[in-house]
Design an enzyme around this catalytic site. Sequence first.
Site, PDB file in Angstrom:
ATOM      1  N   SER A 101       1.075  -1.125  -0.104  1.00  0.00           N
ATOM      2  CA  SER A 101      -0.085   0.212  -0.089  1.00  0.00           C
ATOM      3  C   SER A 101       1.402   1.471  -0.331  1.00  0.00           C
ATOM      4  CB  SER A 101      -0.878  -0.358   1.231  1.00  0.00           C
ATOM      5  OG  SER A 101      -1.854   0.601   0.724  1.00  0.00           O
ATOM      6  N   ASP A 141     -10.609  -5.194  -3.683  1.00  0.00           N
ATOM      7  CA  ASP A 141      -9.749  -4.261  -2.773  1.00  0.00           C
ATOM      8  C   ASP A 141     -10.493  -2.330  -2.513  1.00  0.00           C
ATOM      9  OD1 ASP A 141      -7.963  -2.722  -1.372  1.00  0.00           O
ATOM     10  OD2 ASP A 141      -6.678  -2.932  -2.233  1.00  0.00           O
ATOM     11  N   HIS A 197      -8.334  -4.786   0.623  1.00  0.00           N
ATOM     12  CA  HIS A 197      -7.326  -4.963   0.770  1.00  0.00           C
ATOM     13  C   HIS A 197      -5.683  -5.927   2.061  1.00  0.00           C
ATOM     14  CE1 HIS A 197      -4.405  -0.997   0.767  1.00  0.00           C
ATOM     15  NE2 HIS A 197      -4.042  -1.438   1.895  1.00  0.00           N
TER      16      HIS A 197
END
Length: 309
Positions: A198, A253, A287
């Site tokens: 991320s 996600d 995620h």
Amino acid sequence: MTKWIRKGAELSTDNDARDTNDKALWRCACAVRHQLFPLIDIPQSQSRRPVWASDCGGVKFGRGGGRNIRWRVVRLRGEGGCNGPGAGRRSAESGGGSCIVEVIFLHGLGDTGHGWAEGLAAIKTSHVKYICPHAPIAPVTMNFRMSMSSWFDIIGLSVDSVEDEGGIKNAAENVKAMIDLEVKNGIPSHRIILGGFSQGGALSLYTALTTHQKLAGVIGLSCWLPLRNSFPEAAANSPNKDVHTLQCHGEADPLVPLTFGRLTADKVKTIINPNNVTFKSYAGMAHSSSPQEMMDVKQFIEKQLPPIN
């Protein structure tokens, strides 16, 4: 909204239309992500237990962008002497362990190096040294200026949001300084893979494309490319035009939508050799991470960092 994305993808392919289309796709992806707030980049499947963590020590690389940049490092225990600062140099000099390759992995917003220690320990290879730095604690504008671990500030989620250019560049310089330190300890930069998840993956991509150091590879999990409009000029003198890059993204996600990942991969292909850019997506993965993704990461590391006999 899904139909809108698909319809947008069918627009004209001339340059002006494509630019407009890309911007629309980024904005649409941002709108989905904006519904989840505050943003915390801790993988849902990762334990916070610092398994295999050792040799945590403070290293200060400087001050900039309003942030007191202090790095603490989690090092994963390997076999054959792959542990601790200078392990690569000692192994090379003594002929034992052959630990002269390394993976530096940057965590996501609000996490620490411990957050990825267990996942990386599960796929560790004996001849590779793994380093998981901790980001500094600083207020994050988008999260009501709450203080949390963050490589740089995130101001907004819109495609038109101002980016923390100074913070991103400062963080990249600190990563480069960390790589330089490892080089001084005996590990050549072309035997180092830089990766992250991320926000950490975003910083890894940006650093790899702007550094003077030739790297063995880049791993970006569930991420995007910061300051994307500064490329390809920002990478004009990069020694990593042929670097192998692995991007992985969950198809479910909600924080960094799959569209972000695909557009980032397309952008990266215009900056480096497109044949060396691999993009993988995973059905049902949010995620987070998954066993299949981690196996893909393991195979990528082993291919780019084979042992030296």
